[in-house]
Design a protein around this motif. Structure first.
Motif, PDB file in Angstrom:
ATOM      1  N   ASP A  84       0.807  -1.220   0.000  1.00  0.00           N
ATOM      2  CA  ASP A  84       0.000   0.000   0.000  1.00  0.00           C
ATOM      3  C   ASP A  84       0.840   1.270   0.000  1.00  0.00           C
ATOM      4  O   ASP A  84       0.371   2.335   0.392  1.00  0.00           O
ATOM      5  CB  ASP A  84      -0.991   0.031   1.173  1.00  0.00           C
ATOM      6  N   MET A 122      -0.735  -3.927  -3.698  1.00  0.00           N
ATOM      7  CA  MET A 122      -1.955  -3.858  -2.894  1.00  0.00           C
ATOM      8  C   MET A 122      -1.848  -4.752  -1.655  1.00  0.00           C
ATOM      9  O   MET A 122      -1.475  -5.913  -1.756  1.00  0.00           O
ATOM     10  CB  MET A 122      -3.171  -4.322  -3.701  1.00  0.00           C
ATOM     11  N   ASP A 123      -2.186  -4.197  -0.500  1.00  0.00           N
ATOM     12  CA  ASP A 123      -2.193  -4.953   0.750  1.00  0.00           C
ATOM     13  C   ASP A 123      -3.569  -5.592   0.910  1.00  0.00           C
ATOM     14  O   ASP A 123      -4.367  -5.214   1.754  1.00  0.00           O
ATOM     15  CB  ASP A 123      -1.883  -4.016   1.926  1.00  0.00           C
ATOM     16  N   VAL A 152       1.571   4.123  -4.586  1.00  0.00           N
ATOM     17  CA  VAL A 152       0.155   4.195  -4.265  1.00  0.00           C
ATOM     18  C   VAL A 152      -0.157   5.635  -3.875  1.00  0.00           C
ATOM     19  O   VAL A 152       0.535   6.222  -3.047  1.00  0.00           O
ATOM     20  CB  VAL A 152      -0.192   3.240  -3.099  1.00  0.00           C
ATOM     21  N   LYS A 154      -1.746   7.919  -1.743  1.00  0.00           N
ATOM     22  CA  LYS A 154      -2.311   7.775  -0.396  1.00  0.00           C
ATOM     23  C   LYS A 154      -3.709   8.383  -0.290  1.00  0.00           C
ATOM     24  O   LYS A 154      -4.574   7.843   0.373  1.00  0.00           O
ATOM     25  CB  LYS A 154      -1.390   8.420   0.651  1.00  0.00           C
ATOM     26  N   LEU A 157      -6.621   6.023  -1.247  1.00  0.00           N
ATOM     27  CA  LEU A 157      -6.945   4.814  -0.485  1.00  0.00           C
ATOM     28  C   LEU A 157      -8.354   4.921   0.093  1.00  0.00           C
ATOM     29  O   LEU A 157      -8.633   5.769   0.933  1.00  0.00           O
ATOM     30  CB  LEU A 157      -5.944   4.596   0.651  1.00  0.00           C
ATOM     31  N   THR A 162      -8.265   2.176  -5.206  1.00  0.00           N
ATOM     32  CA  THR A 162      -6.932   2.744  -4.993  1.00  0.00           C
ATOM     33  C   THR A 162      -6.328   3.091  -6.345  1.00  0.00           C
ATOM     34  O   THR A 162      -6.478   2.344  -7.309  1.00  0.00           O
ATOM     35  CB  THR A 162      -6.011   1.726  -4.276  1.00  0.00           C
ATOM     36  N   ARG A 184     -10.244  -3.337  -4.755  1.00  0.00           N
ATOM     37  CA  ARG A 184      -9.709  -4.195  -3.697  1.00  0.00           C
ATOM     38  C   ARG A 184     -10.810  -4.535  -2.697  1.00  0.00           C
ATOM     39  O   ARG A 184     -11.756  -3.802  -2.535  1.00  0.00           O
ATOM     40  CB  ARG A 184      -8.564  -3.499  -2.995  1.00  0.00           C
TER      41      ARG A 184
END
Length: 194
Positions: A84, A122-123, A152, A154, A157, A162, A184
């Protein structure tokens, strides 16, 4: 100017500490010696070949494991990963990746490297590309090393969307850019709409 062997080997070690991603070919050009001479210098100095250096760098800099893909599904070698946040991969273009007629890399390989890096950063267990805006800046040829950097955004998010920006370079010159809008989910189930 040709340097004495010991001096060249000392400088080789320093150069690879600073940039472990340099190929033997690039080093031979830098020192104006043959590729074989560089390989012998590396062996004498116990400096591993590029693949081993990449693995070493990756093991030191990976801040998390790829969740959204299997490693064999990623195009290129991920050498830096902060989920991320950012990621970096390296892709060596070979004769198999280029058009025979003109030696230019097929665009889908550059896209695949960038897209798989955007997914990998991606987390999340599930990440899909919803939309992308890409730009091929200049041709890439066989023998080029493409370094892709993903960041990414921020501010982007959210619960399920994202934005990931990817810039690919060859010798620090931009060859490809892309904005990847990613879907996601943390529960592994696809939502009603992407």
């Amino acid at each position: 100017m040709r340097r004495p062997k010991k001096e060249r080997q000392r400088l080789l070690g320093l150069l690879l500490e600073e940039n472990p991603f340099l190929t033997d070919e690039a080093l031979s050009e830098h020192f104006t010696v043959s590729v074989q001479t560089i390989r012998l210098d590396r062996l004498e100095c116990r400096i591993p070949e590029l693949r081993e250096r990449l693995k070493t760098v990756a093991s030191r800099t990976m801040n998390g494991e790829v969740k959204s893909l299997h490693l064999d599904e990623i195009i290129g070698d991920i050498v830096d990963l902060e989920l991320d946040a950012k990621a970096l991969s390296i892709f060596d273009v070979t004769e198999d990746h280029v058009f025979q007629r003109n030696g230019i890399a097929r665009g889908h390989h550059l896209f695949a490297q960038a897209n798989s890096l955007a997914v990998a950063v991606m987390d999340d267990d599930l990440a899909l590309t919803v939309k992308s805006t890409i730009h091929f800046v200049r041709p890439v040829k066989a023998g080029d090393r493409v370094v892709a950097r993903a960041e990414v955004e921020k501010e982007s998010l959210t619960a399920n969307r994202t934005l990931v920006n990817v810039v690919s370079t060859v010798h620090d010159e931009t060859v490809f850019t892309g904005e990847f809008y990613m879907y996601r989910t943390t529960d592994g189930k696809l939502g009603e709409s992407l």
